[in-house]
Motif scaffolding. Structure first.
Motif, short mmCIF file in Angstrom:
data_model
loop_
_atom_site.label_atom_id
_atom_site.label_comp_id
_atom_site.label_asym_id
_atom_site.label_seq_id
_atom_site.Cartn_x
_atom_site.Cartn_y
_atom_site.Cartn_z
N GLU A 124 27.30 -7.31 -12.06
CA GLU A 124 25.55 -6.70 -12.05
C GLU A 124 24.88 -6.07 -12.41
O GLU A 124 23.86 -5.83 -13.17
CB GLU A 124 24.63 -7.49 -11.09
N LYS A 125 25.84 -4.94 -11.69
CA LYS A 125 24.76 -3.65 -12.27
C LYS A 125 25.63 -2.74 -13.41
O LYS A 125 25.16 -2.06 -13.73
CB LYS A 125 25.29 -2.08 -11.23
N GLY A 126 26.13 -3.61 -13.96
CA GLY A 126 26.95 -2.22 -15.81
C GLY A 126 27.77 -2.85 -15.71
O GLY A 126 28.75 -2.93 -17.85
N ALA A 127 29.12 -3.25 -15.58
CA ALA A 127 30.55 -3.16 -15.67
C ALA A 127 30.62 -4.68 -16.20
O ALA A 127 29.86 -5.56 -16.15
CB ALA A 127 31.18 -3.26 -14.23
N ASP A 128 31.66 -4.41 -17.95
CA ASP A 128 31.53 -5.03 -18.18
C ASP A 128 32.98 -5.86 -18.10
O ASP A 128 33.68 -7.28 -18.12
CB ASP A 128 31.71 -5.10 -20.05
N GLY A 129 34.03 -5.32 -17.67
CA GLY A 129 35.55 -6.09 -16.53
C GLY A 129 35.55 -4.52 -15.29
O GLY A 129 34.85 -3.65 -15.42
N VAL A 130 36.14 -5.43 -14.30
CA VAL A 130 36.41 -4.85 -13.19
C VAL A 130 38.38 -4.97 -13.06
O VAL A 130 38.79 -6.17 -12.99
CB VAL A 130 36.11 -5.48 -11.76
N ILE A 131 38.75 -4.49 -12.83
CA ILE A 131 39.97 -3.48 -12.55
C ILE A 131 40.63 -3.23 -10.55
O ILE A 131 39.71 -2.93 -10.32
CB ILE A 131 41.18 -2.55 -13.20
#
Ligand code: FES
Length: 149
Positions: free
Chosen positions: A56-63
């Motif tokens: 929501e806050k701006g990441a395009d992907g999360v590991i």
């Protein structure tokens, strides 16, 4: 036109994944600067809400990167994290964002090379997906859009 540069948030557990990332640096292995590391005590502390908030806050992907199975310093935090990641992937699939924006990986502290490879490969796969469609617009753009409407 400027190429899309994905923002990747990597929740790395203190004991293994963070040390592996550190080792990648020590070994002078380069990985994309797109990857922003957040050190956590254990991936068991990473909840679905943290992953969704990052998106929501701006990441395009999360590991979410933790210890190898059986090696979690808090017994089974990485197993719990894997279940949460799987749940978030299902949610992302249901809303049409695609489950590929979130990934769980496990590493030992000595796997600097593997960390660098995962960081590079995940960055490229998210780059191919394009920008995260639900991230909040930067405050300046949001204000400009509100003022013009
Ligand atoms: Fe590394 Fe739990 S301490 S995943």
């Amino acid at each position: 036109m400027k190429e899309f540069e994905p923002v990747i948030v990597a929740f790395c557990c203190h004991y293994c994944a963070y040390t592996a990332a550190d080792m990648a640096g020590t070994m002078r292995l380069s990985y994309p600067p797109n990857v922003k590391i957040i050190k956590v005590p254990c991936t068991g502390k990473v909840g679905g809400v943290h992953i969704m908030r990052a998106l929501e806050k701006g990441a395009d992907g999360v590991i979410v990167a933790g210890c190898l199975e059986g090696d979690c310093h808090f017994k089974d935090g990485n197993v719990k994290a894997a279940k949460r990641v799987s749940y978030v992937q299902k949610l992302l699939d249901e809303i049409g964002m695609g489950p590929e924006r979130v990934e769980m990986v496990t590493l030992s502290a000595g796997m600097g090379e593997r960390f660098a490879r995962i960081a590079a490969e995940f960055t490229e796969s998210v780059r191919a997906l394009g920008p995260n469609p639900v991230k909040e617009a930067p405050a300046g753009r949001a204000r400009a859009a509100a003022a013009s409407s």
